[in-house]
Design a protein around this motif. Structure first.
Motif, PDB file in Angstrom:
ATOM      1  N   ALA A   1       6.847   1.137  -0.109  1.00 21.23           N
ATOM      2  CA  ALA A   1       7.406  -0.201  -0.326  1.00 21.23           C
ATOM      3  C   ALA A   1       7.837  -0.803   1.004  1.00 21.23           C
TER       4      ALA A   1
ATOM      5  N   ARG B   1      12.628  -3.503  -6.352  1.00 25.66           N
ATOM      6  CA  ARG B   1      12.639  -4.193  -5.055  1.00 25.66           C
ATOM      7  C   ARG B   1      13.360  -5.548  -5.145  1.00 25.66           C
TER       8      ARG B   1
ATOM      9  N   ARG C   1       0.375  -2.809  -0.371  1.00 26.52           N
ATOM     10  CA  ARG C   1       0.961  -1.513  -0.002  1.00 26.52           C
ATOM     11  C   ARG C   1      -0.111  -0.535   0.450  1.00 26.52           C
TER      12      ARG C   1
ATOM     13  N   ASP D   1       5.448  -8.570  -5.322  1.00 27.96           N
ATOM     14  CA  ASP D   1       5.792  -7.165  -5.077  1.00 27.96           C
ATOM     15  C   ASP D   1       6.928  -6.728  -5.988  1.00 27.96           C
TER      16      ASP D   1
ATOM     17  N   ASP E   1       7.095  -3.800  -8.852  1.00 30.04           N
ATOM     18  CA  ASP E   1       8.101  -2.754  -8.647  1.00 30.04           C
ATOM     19  C   ASP E   1       9.476  -3.389  -8.801  1.00 30.04           C
TER      20      ASP E   1
END
Length: 286
Positions: free
Chosen positions: A119, A162, A114, A155, A159
């Motif tokens: 995102a 997501r 990132r 990812d 997070d």
């Protein structure tokens, strides 16, 4: 700083000439194209069309290696330029790069790191998935879809919101599974046998580089570089995760044997740049 492209993509990073390193890259790229194309024409009798193709491949591979080097070690410009130089040397020696694999590695790594600070958007995930398909079916690296899917899963691990990543990760993984089934479904035949075809000297070299790079990834210091759009510091864990992803892409290339390894040399060049950059004292920012 906010740019219109960041409203469309979170993994696109324009090459802005106001920064000295970017200006250097913009100057070097046409010279690399001329150099690699000229070598192919003069030393390998490639012909005009072959020389142009070699020049374009050299330029694109050099840029992708440089850009990927900026992702795995954003605090040290030296790492990216070392990766670029080693990539140019590999292309000059006649090792045609697997460009779709390189593009996939770059965009998949950006999803994890990132660098822009946002995102990955829906179209970003779609792009990574498409690149995974091209790496599997055009470049012929069956395992690249697995690594791309893993990158999107990493990812999500960082997070948890997501969850859409899982949909695209499933498609990317499916490409690899389809290619595996098409090859007969024998895991040993598509992993251990190709690895056994890699020349011993190359095997030792990549094993040593893997160990060294793995150490530097795990001991990554605090990152001081800022995200492009948000201006916030990059997360250390994400930079480390990006390094692991590149290492996995490079390792997966070896499942295509010696030829696969040589075509993916720019990935190993990025890892060599990371290791070399960490051995050079970091310059203090003004």
């Amino acid at each position: 700083m906010t740019k219109p492209i960041y409203r469309l993509s979170s993994i696109a990073r324009p090459l802005e000439p106001q920064y000295p390193t970017n200006r250097a890259v913009l100057i070097l790229l046409p010279l690399i194209a001329l150099g690699t194309g000229g070598i192919a024409f003069l030393l390998r009798d490639a012909g005009l069309a072959g020389a142009v193709s070699a020049g374009l491949q050299g330029m694109l591979a050099a840029f992708l290696a440089w850009a990927l080097g900026r992702e795995v070690d954003p605090d040290r410009n030296e790492a990216a330029f070392i990766a670029m130089a080693l990539t140019v040397a590999a292309v000059a020696l006649g090792h045609a790069p697997a460009l779709w694999v390189l593009a996939l590695a770059l965009m998949g790594t950006r999803v994890v790191v990132r660098t822009v600070g946002q995102a990955a958007k829906l179209n970003d995930l779609a792009l990574v998935t498409i690149l995974a398909g091209l790496a599997v079916f055009v470049d012929g690296y069956w395992a690249m879809g697995l690594v791309a899917g893993f990158a999107m899963a990493v990812d999500l691990f960082y997070d948890h919101k997501r969850t859409l990543n899982l949909v695209f990760a499933a498609f990317a993984t499916g490409f690899s599974m389809f290619a595996l089934v098409q090859s007969g479904g024998d895991i040993a035949a598509v992993t251990l046998q190709p690895l056994g075809l890699v020349e011993p000297g190359w095997s030792l070299a990549v094993l040593a580089l893997t160990a060294l790079t793995g150490f530097f990834i795990l001991t990554c210091p605090a990152v001081t570089s800022l995200c492009d759009a948000s201006g916030e510091p990059l997360e250390r864990r994400r930079v480390r995760g990006g390094g692991v992803i590149v290492l996995l892409f490079a390792t997966a290339a070896m499942f295509e044997g010696q030829a696969g390894l040589l075509a993916a040399l720019p990935l190993w060049a990025v890892l060599a740049g990371l290791a070399a950059g960490r051995l050079v004292p970091k310059r203090k920012r003004a």
